[in-house]
Design a protein around this motif. Structure first.
Motif, mmCIF file in Angstrom:
data_model
loop_
_atom_site.group_PDB
_atom_site.id
_atom_site.type_symbol
_atom_site.label_atom_id
_atom_site.label_comp_id
_atom_site.label_asym_id
_atom_site.label_seq_id
_atom_site.Cartn_x
_atom_site.Cartn_y
_atom_site.Cartn_z
ATOM 1 N N ARG A 188 13.264 42.038 41.634
ATOM 2 C CA ARG A 188 12.300 41.957 40.542
ATOM 3 C C ARG A 188 11.506 40.665 40.675
ATOM 4 N NH1 ARG A 188 12.765 45.105 35.945
ATOM 5 N NH2 ARG A 188 14.506 46.535 35.990
ATOM 6 N N LEU A 189 10.223 40.770 40.376
ATOM 7 C CA LEU A 189 9.367 39.593 40.373
ATOM 8 C C LEU A 189 9.661 38.726 39.158
ATOM 9 C CD1 LEU A 189 7.141 38.180 41.917
ATOM 10 C CD2 LEU A 189 5.478 39.482 40.612
ATOM 11 N N SER A 190 10.035 39.376 38.039
ATOM 12 C CA SER A 190 10.320 38.648 36.815
ATOM 13 C C SER A 190 11.331 39.416 35.987
ATOM 14 C CB SER A 190 9.039 38.463 36.012
ATOM 15 O OG SER A 190 9.325 37.912 34.754
ATOM 16 N N TRP A 191 12.166 38.687 35.262
ATOM 17 C CA TRP A 191 13.109 39.304 34.334
ATOM 18 C C TRP A 191 12.633 39.114 32.899
ATOM 19 C CZ3 TRP A 191 17.019 42.483 35.569
ATOM 20 C CH2 TRP A 191 17.405 42.511 36.902
ATOM 21 N N ALA A 192 11.377 38.728 32.744
ATOM 22 C CA ALA A 192 10.824 38.545 31.397
ATOM 23 C C ALA A 192 10.831 39.881 30.661
ATOM 24 C CB ALA A 192 9.399 38.000 31.486
ATOM 25 N N ALA A 193 10.807 39.810 29.359
ATOM 26 C CA ALA A 193 10.819 41.031 28.540
ATOM 27 C C ALA A 193 9.625 41.917 28.883
ATOM 28 C CB ALA A 193 10.787 40.667 27.060
ATOM 29 N N ALA A 194 9.815 43.203 28.829
ATOM 30 C CA ALA A 194 8.769 44.163 29.202
ATOM 31 C C ALA A 194 7.499 43.969 28.391
ATOM 32 C CB ALA A 194 9.290 45.584 29.042
ATOM 33 N N SER A 195 7.631 43.546 27.157
ATOM 34 C CA SER A 195 6.439 43.370 26.330
ATOM 35 C C SER A 195 5.621 42.147 26.758
ATOM 36 C CB SER A 195 6.831 43.241 24.863
ATOM 37 O OG SER A 195 7.662 42.097 24.697
ATOM 38 N N ASP A 196 6.266 41.171 27.388
ATOM 39 C CA ASP A 196 5.555 39.963 27.815
ATOM 40 C C ASP A 196 4.712 40.201 29.062
ATOM 41 O OD1 ASP A 196 6.796 38.723 25.749
ATOM 42 O OD2 ASP A 196 8.230 37.620 26.988
ATOM 43 N N ARG A 197 5.336 40.745 30.093
ATOM 44 C CA ARG A 197 4.638 40.913 31.376
ATOM 45 C C ARG A 197 5.092 42.225 32.014
ATOM 46 N NH1 ARG A 197 5.362 35.480 34.647
ATOM 47 N NH2 ARG A 197 3.807 36.491 35.914
ATOM 48 N N LYS A 198 4.604 43.294 31.499
ATOM 49 C CA LYS A 198 5.056 44.617 31.928
ATOM 50 C C LYS A 198 4.887 44.840 33.426
ATOM 51 C CE LYS A 198 4.635 49.477 30.794
ATOM 52 N NZ LYS A 198 5.952 49.828 30.376
ATOM 53 N N GLN A 199 3.775 44.394 34.015
ATOM 54 C CA GLN A 199 3.545 44.650 35.435
ATOM 55 C C GLN A 199 4.544 43.896 36.325
ATOM 56 O OE1 GLN A 199 1.528 42.884 33.482
ATOM 57 N NE2 GLN A 199 0.874 41.035 34.500
ATOM 58 N N ASP A 200 5.117 42.781 35.859
ATOM 59 C CA ASP A 200 6.044 41.991 36.676
ATOM 60 C C ASP A 200 7.488 42.450 36.548
ATOM 61 O OD1 ASP A 200 4.399 38.778 36.301
ATOM 62 O OD2 ASP A 200 3.935 40.504 37.551
ATOM 63 N N THR A 201 7.811 43.211 35.524
ATOM 64 C CA THR A 201 9.207 43.581 35.308
ATOM 65 C C THR A 201 9.590 44.865 36.017
ATOM 66 O OG1 THR A 201 8.661 44.692 33.248
ATOM 67 C CG2 THR A 201 9.352 42.375 33.114
ATOM 68 N N ASN A 202 8.655 45.537 36.609
ATOM 69 C CA ASN A 202 8.988 46.750 37.345
ATOM 70 C C ASN A 202 9.870 46.408 38.535
ATOM 71 O OD1 ASN A 202 7.459 48.294 35.638
ATOM 72 N ND2 ASN A 202 5.644 48.202 36.928
ATOM 73 N N GLU A 203 10.830 47.239 38.753
ATOM 74 C CA GLU A 203 11.723 47.041 39.883
ATOM 75 C C GLU A 203 11.000 47.391 41.182
ATOM 76 O OE1 GLU A 203 16.221 47.780 39.587
ATOM 77 O OE2 GLU A 203 15.335 49.586 40.451
ATOM 78 N N LYS A 204 11.114 46.526 42.153
ATOM 79 C CA LYS A 204 10.502 46.739 43.463
ATOM 80 C C LYS A 204 11.605 47.093 44.450
ATOM 81 C CE LYS A 204 6.658 44.724 41.936
ATOM 82 N NZ LYS A 204 5.732 45.482 41.204
ATOM 83 N N THR A 205 11.228 47.758 45.537
ATOM 84 C CA THR A 205 12.201 48.149 46.556
ATOM 85 C C THR A 205 11.678 47.814 47.944
ATOM 86 O OG1 THR A 205 12.945 49.983 45.158
ATOM 87 C CG2 THR A 205 13.552 50.070 47.474
#
Length: 189
Positions: free
Chosen positions: A74-91
């Protein structure tokens, strides 16, 4: 870490993801970085081995081989409401030795890194190690090799016997002092 886990499991996961070996000895944890090409701490020759006990050579199990790794990060573990595009799991998907052993897939959650290049480098290191079979050699030496420890690199120079045609680099998996026989029991990979 967002869920309850066993502390020792977390230590093992973090050390694995960081390309480190972790072990416990006499109630104390030890951590050692695993470089791509380790520097040998010593050389073990045929003359260093207790010939009466012989040498045991085996191969690692092919059931443990991994040829395809799916690494989640993950790029970020911030709450989904804060930075939705960064919390998506990448593979990241890595493959090695598929032609030789077929597709043996395993998924890993690389939660300690948020940079894909670091996760990629560490996962590649483990994939190369996990996608091969290795020789494991067991033998006893005299006390002059008592200085070698777990995860030390050694050069096995057996003059074309037992392991390879020439000197070969090995990693000490076990080095136990045997007080009953006054020798050191080695297991190298």
């Amino acid at each position: 870490i967002l869920d309850r886990k066993n502390t020792i499991d977390v230590l093992q996961e973090v050390s694995f993801q960081a390309r480190c070996a972790i072990w416990i000895s006499n109630g104390k944890f030890y951590l050692k970085y695993l470089p791509e090409q380790p520097v040998p701490a010593d050389t073990i020759r045929v003359s260093d081995i207790d010939a009466e006990n012989g040498i045991e050579v085996e191969l690692t199990s092919t059931e443990e081989i991994v040829t395809k790794m799916k690494v989640k990060w993950r790029l970020s573990w911030a709450a989904a409401s804060d930075r939705k595009q960064d919390t998506n799991e990448k593979t990241i998907i890595l493959r090695h030795n598929v032609a030789k052993y077929g597709t043996q897939e395993r998924e890993y959650d690389w939660y300690i890194f948020n940079q894909p290049d670091i996760a990629y480098k560490c996962a590649t290191f483990w994939l190369i190690r996990k996608s091969n079979t290795w020789k494991r050699i067991k033998f006893k030496t005299f006390l002059n090799k008592l200085n070698l420890e777990t995860f030390d690199a050694v050069t096995l120079d057996f003059a074309g016997h037992y392991v390879a045609n020439g000197p070969v680099l090995a990693i000490v998996e076990k080095a136990n002092y045997n007080s009953a026989e006054n020798c050191v029991d080695f297991e190298c990979l």
